[in-house]
Design a protein around this motif. Structure first.
Motif, PDB file in Angstrom:
ATOM      1  N   ARG A   1      49.972  35.655  42.270  1.00  0.00           N
ATOM      2  CA  ARG A   1      49.724  34.255  41.921  1.00  0.00           C
ATOM      3  C   ARG A   1      48.541  33.710  42.714  1.00  0.00           C
ATOM      4  O   ARG A   1      47.807  32.833  42.233  1.00  0.00           O
ATOM      5  N   TRP A   2      48.338  34.246  43.921  1.00  0.00           N
ATOM      6  CA  TRP A   2      47.329  33.689  44.822  1.00  0.00           C
ATOM      7  C   TRP A   2      46.132  34.604  45.048  1.00  0.00           C
ATOM      8  O   TRP A   2      45.032  34.127  45.317  1.00  0.00           O
ATOM      9  N   ILE A   3      46.350  35.912  44.983  1.00  0.00           N
ATOM     10  CA  ILE A   3      45.277  36.862  45.294  1.00  0.00           C
ATOM     11  C   ILE A   3      44.746  37.450  43.993  1.00  0.00           C
ATOM     12  O   ILE A   3      45.421  38.249  43.337  1.00  0.00           O
ATOM     13  N   PRO A   4      43.530  37.085  43.590  1.00  0.00           N
ATOM     14  CA  PRO A   4      42.995  37.557  42.304  1.00  0.00           C
ATOM     15  C   PRO A   4      42.512  39.001  42.386  1.00  0.00           C
ATOM     16  O   PRO A   4      42.344  39.571  43.470  1.00  0.00           O
ATOM     17  N   SER A   5      42.279  39.570  41.246  1.00  0.00           N
ATOM     18  CA  SER A   5      41.775  40.938  41.181  1.00  0.00           C
ATOM     19  C   SER A   5      40.434  41.034  41.901  1.00  0.00           C
ATOM     20  O   SER A   5      39.550  40.197  41.713  1.00  0.00           O
ATOM     21  N   GLY A   6      40.303  42.062  42.734  1.00  0.00           N
ATOM     22  CA  GLY A   6      39.058  42.290  43.462  1.00  0.00           C
ATOM     23  C   GLY A   6      38.961  41.576  44.795  1.00  0.00           C
ATOM     24  O   GLY A   6      38.024  41.822  45.568  1.00  0.00           O
ATOM     25  N   ALA A   7      39.906  40.679  45.114  1.00  0.00           N
ATOM     26  CA  ALA A   7      39.846  39.939  46.380  1.00  0.00           C
ATOM     27  C   ALA A   7      40.210  40.837  47.552  1.00  0.00           C
ATOM     28  O   ALA A   7      41.042  41.737  47.442  1.00  0.00           O
ATOM     29  N   ALA A   8      39.588  40.589  48.678  1.00  0.00           N
ATOM     30  CA  ALA A   8      39.950  41.282  49.913  1.00  0.00           C
ATOM     31  C   ALA A   8      41.182  40.602  50.504  1.00  0.00           C
ATOM     32  O   ALA A   8      41.301  39.382  50.460  1.00  0.00           O
TER      33      ALA A   8
ATOM     34  N   SER B   1      50.901  46.889  40.854  1.00  0.00           N
ATOM     35  CA  SER B   1      51.942  46.878  39.824  1.00  0.00           C
ATOM     36  C   SER B   1      51.815  45.656  38.919  1.00  0.00           C
ATOM     37  O   SER B   1      51.946  45.756  37.694  1.00  0.00           O
ATOM     38  N   ALA B   2      51.530  44.499  39.525  1.00  0.00           N
ATOM     39  CA  ALA B   2      51.429  43.261  38.738  1.00  0.00           C
ATOM     40  C   ALA B   2      50.247  43.298  37.778  1.00  0.00           C
ATOM     41  O   ALA B   2      50.288  42.680  36.706  1.00  0.00           O
ATOM     42  N   ARG B   3      49.198  44.043  38.147  1.00  0.00           N
ATOM     43  CA  ARG B   3      47.984  44.086  37.320  1.00  0.00           C
ATOM     44  C   ARG B   3      47.910  45.340  36.454  1.00  0.00           C
ATOM     45  O   ARG B   3      46.949  45.518  35.704  1.00  0.00           O
ATOM     46  N   GLY B   4      48.867  46.230  36.624  1.00  0.00           N
ATOM     47  CA  GLY B   4      48.821  47.472  35.874  1.00  0.00           C
ATOM     48  C   GLY B   4      47.717  48.387  36.338  1.00  0.00           C
ATOM     49  O   GLY B   4      47.181  49.181  35.549  1.00  0.00           O
ATOM     50  N   GLU B   5      47.336  48.312  37.595  1.00  0.00           N
ATOM     51  CA  GLU B   5      46.265  49.145  38.136  1.00  0.00           C
ATOM     52  C   GLU B   5      46.863  50.324  38.900  1.00  0.00           C
ATOM     53  O   GLU B   5      47.814  50.160  39.667  1.00  0.00           O
ATOM     54  N   ARG B   6      46.272  51.484  38.733  1.00  0.00           N
ATOM     55  CA  ARG B   6      46.761  52.683  39.421  1.00  0.00           C
ATOM     56  C   ARG B   6      45.812  53.147  40.505  1.00  0.00           C
ATOM     57  O   ARG B   6      46.230  53.770  41.479  1.00  0.00           O
ATOM     58  N   ASP B   7      44.542  52.926  40.308  1.00  0.00           N
ATOM     59  CA  ASP B   7      43.575  53.380  41.303  1.00  0.00           C
ATOM     60  C   ASP B   7      43.575  52.449  42.513  1.00  0.00           C
ATOM     61  O   ASP B   7      44.234  51.402  42.533  1.00  0.00           O
ATOM     62  N   MET B   8      42.810  52.828  43.529  1.00  0.00           N
ATOM     63  CA  MET B   8      42.695  52.006  44.732  1.00  0.00           C
ATOM     64  C   MET B   8      42.136  50.631  44.372  1.00  0.00           C
ATOM     65  O   MET B   8      41.174  50.519  43.606  1.00  0.00           O
TER      66      MET B   8
ATOM     67  N   GLU C   1      38.374  27.253  49.580  1.00  0.00           N
ATOM     68  CA  GLU C   1      37.417  26.721  48.603  1.00  0.00           C
ATOM     69  C   GLU C   1      36.923  27.806  47.662  1.00  0.00           C
ATOM     70  O   GLU C   1      36.400  27.500  46.581  1.00  0.00           O
ATOM     71  N   ASP C   2      37.054  29.078  48.081  1.00  0.00           N
ATOM     72  CA  ASP C   2      36.599  30.191  47.250  1.00  0.00           C
ATOM     73  C   ASP C   2      37.723  30.778  46.404  1.00  0.00           C
ATOM     74  O   ASP C   2      37.509  31.761  45.702  1.00  0.00           O
ATOM     75  N   TRP C   3      38.904  30.184  46.462  1.00  0.00           N
ATOM     76  CA  TRP C   3      40.027  30.716  45.696  1.00  0.00           C
ATOM     77  C   TRP C   3      40.022  30.154  44.279  1.00  0.00           C
ATOM     78  O   TRP C   3      40.082  28.937  44.081  1.00  0.00           O
ATOM     79  N   PRO C   4      39.984  30.999  43.268  1.00  0.00           N
ATOM     80  CA  PRO C   4      39.973  30.497  41.879  1.00  0.00           C
ATOM     81  C   PRO C   4      41.282  29.837  41.471  1.00  0.00           C
ATOM     82  O   PRO C   4      41.313  29.073  40.501  1.00  0.00           O
ATOM     83  N   VAL C   5      42.370  30.086  42.189  1.00  0.00           N
ATOM     84  CA  VAL C   5      43.655  29.500  41.828  1.00  0.00           C
ATOM     85  C   VAL C   5      43.716  28.002  42.090  1.00  0.00           C
ATOM     86  O   VAL C   5      44.531  27.290  41.513  1.00  0.00           O
ATOM     87  N   LEU C   6      42.849  27.497  42.963  1.00  0.00           N
ATOM     88  CA  LEU C   6      42.832  26.075  43.287  1.00  0.00           C
ATOM     89  C   LEU C   6      41.785  25.341  42.444  1.00  0.00           C
ATOM     90  O   LEU C   6      40.707  25.871  42.184  1.00  0.00           O
ATOM     91  N   SER C   7      42.110  24.129  42.056  1.00  0.00           N
ATOM     92  CA  SER C   7      41.164  23.327  41.284  1.00  0.00           C
ATOM     93  C   SER C   7      39.935  23.024  42.125  1.00  0.00           C
ATOM     94  O   SER C   7      40.065  22.483  43.231  1.00  0.00           O
ATOM     95  N   PRO C   8      38.737  23.351  41.661  1.00  0.00           N
ATOM     96  CA  PRO C   8      37.534  23.184  42.496  1.00  0.00           C
ATOM     97  C   PRO C   8      37.240  21.743  42.863  1.00  0.00           C
ATOM     98  O   PRO C   8      36.651  21.468  43.905  1.00  0.00           O
ATOM     99  N   GLY C   9      37.662  20.792  42.063  1.00  0.00           N
ATOM    100  CA  GLY C   9      37.337  19.395  42.339  1.00  0.00           C
ATOM    101  C   GLY C   9      38.116  18.780  43.480  1.00  0.00           C
ATOM    102  O   GLY C   9      37.749  17.696  43.971  1.00  0.00           O
ATOM    103  N   ILE C  10      39.189  19.430  43.938  1.00  0.00           N
ATOM    104  CA  ILE C  10      40.010  18.804  44.970  1.00  0.00           C
ATOM    105  C   ILE C  10      39.247  18.649  46.275  1.00  0.00           C
ATOM    106  O   ILE C  10      39.451  17.678  47.011  1.00  0.00           O
ATOM    107  N   TRP C  11      38.356  19.575  46.574  1.00  0.00           N
ATOM    108  CA  TRP C  11      37.628  19.514  47.848  1.00  0.00           C
ATOM    109  C   TRP C  11      36.627  18.360  47.835  1.00  0.00           C
ATOM    110  O   TRP C  11      36.521  17.608  48.804  1.00  0.00           O
TER     111      TRP C  11
END
Length: 377
Positions: A90-97, A129-136, A232-242
């Motif tokens: 819910r919070w960590i998008p694909s590709g995020a560190a 598992s949530a994204r259906g990804e098998r590789d690293m 501020e870099d999280w896509p899950v949060l509305s950008p206008g709030i900041w």
């Protein structure tokens, strides 16, 4: 995923020990709900706008953490399964560190390095598992710093919304030896009940932190209005709030003529303090001067002195600090109508100063145990 963080969020504001009370009161003033303080942290409930507001406006918090969940963790299996059950996707998008940091106290799982490894592995399994990804999993996107605490076999997992610690306001790139954290300086100002009225003095100003934080308090200025936060870099949060919360914080500022004085016997320290105040945008509210605190004799209707003189960590330095306290105690004794709030880690401060404090409060300046001594309350 953008804009999906709706509803109530449980957050945890971490702080230095001794600052829990001012921080809890501040969060309530900022509109947070279910505020509860414990050692070094204050939990509260809010929404995504409150998350942004806490980061931008808090003068006392070190970090604002989003609580993802808590569970018993008496073994590595329990720790792994507990993390894997959390809705991390819910919070960590694909590709995020998602690096992991944390600590463990009074718990069976005492190896922090091993706990980091287990949490990292469990998080990777859950996300894959949530994204259906098998590789690293790729980790080349924005950082979503996972943090954990394990206290008496109870684990709590968080996401760090702040990034750099909140005491790093950005106005003090240079400093003198043994600087005072901005959050402790702000707490001292708050405990001295300074709100912009009357004279405010710091006769041992060093790099100017206390006077700058006093100006922030007088102006009701949000210390984080001009810095960037990890969330501020999280896509899950509305950008206008900041943007909205920065504008709202600006609208809440006060205007006035304030009498804030900062001095030091070291001309280089005064020059640095003035530069820091300029970077903070409050230099016009502070009068800086080169002066000997031991000759302090400001004759006005009174005010408050908030200061952090040298207290020495080695024996010879402590002896020198003791003599300084004795002479400053004589100078303060000759004043009228001045309250004093002085922070010191010297073990014999009151004896050297020549009088017992009306009140003393334990505060931690980083790892250093200090007391805030108050006189003339």
């Amino acid at each position: 995923m953008a804009g999906s963080a709706r509803g109530r969020l449980t957050l945890c504001a971490t702080c230095l020990f001794g600052v829990e009370g001012p921080l809890a009161a501040e969060l309530r003033r900022l509109g947070m709900e279910e505020v509860s303080a414990s050692d070094g942290r204050v939990r509260f409930v809010t929404d995504e706008r409150g998350l942004a507001r806490a980061n931008i406006c808090s003068r006392f918090a070190e970090r604002i953490l989003l609580e993802l969940g808590s569970f018993p963790a008496r073994s590595f299996d329990e720790l792994f399964e507990g993390v894997k059950a959390l809705p991390l996707e819910r919070w960590i998008p694909s590709g995020a560190a998602f690096p992991v940091k944390g600590w463990s106290v009074d718990s069976a799982l005492h190896s922090v390095v091993d706990c980091q490894r287990i949490i990292k592995k469990a998080a990777a399994v859950r996300l894959a598992s949530a994204r259906g990804e098998r590789d690293m999993l790729r980790e080349d996107g924005p950082v979503h710093q996972l943090r954990f605490s394990i206290m008496r076999d109870e684990a709590a997992i968080y996401l760090d919304t702040s990034g750099a610690a909140l005491h790093k306001r950005g106005y003090r790139p240079g400093h003198l030896a043994a600087p005072l954290r901005e959050t402790i300086a702000a707490a001292m100002v708050d405990l001295a009940r300074y709100r912009g009225r009357g004279d405010f003095c710091d006769p041992f100003c060093g790099s100017g932190t206390i006077a700058i934080e006093a100006a922030f308090a007088a102006l009701n200025r949000a210390p984080g209005a001009r810095r960037h936060f990890a969330a501020e870099d999280w896509p899950v949060l509305s950008p206008g709030i900041w943007r909205d919360e920065r504008e709202a914080a600006k609208a809440r500022e006060y205007r006035g003529d304030y009498r804030i004085f900062a001095s030091d016997i070291d001309p280089q320290a005064v020059a640095l303090a003035r530069q820091n105040a300029e970077r903070a945008g409050v230099a016009q509210y502070i009068e800086f001067s080169v002066a000997d605190a031991l000759a302090f004799s400001r004759r006005t209707e009174g005010g408050v002195i908030v200061t952090n003189p040298p207290y020495g960590e080695r024996l010879m330095e402590r002896e020198e600090a003791g003599r300084l306290y004795e002479r400053f105690g004589e100078a303060y004794g000759a004043l009228e109508n001045w309250r004093l709030y002085l922070l010191s880690g010297h073990p014999d401060f009151e004896q050297c100063f020549g009088r017992r404090a009306d009140k003393r409060r334990k505060l931690y300046n980083g790892p250093i145990v200090c007391y805030l001594y108050s006189y003339g309350r």
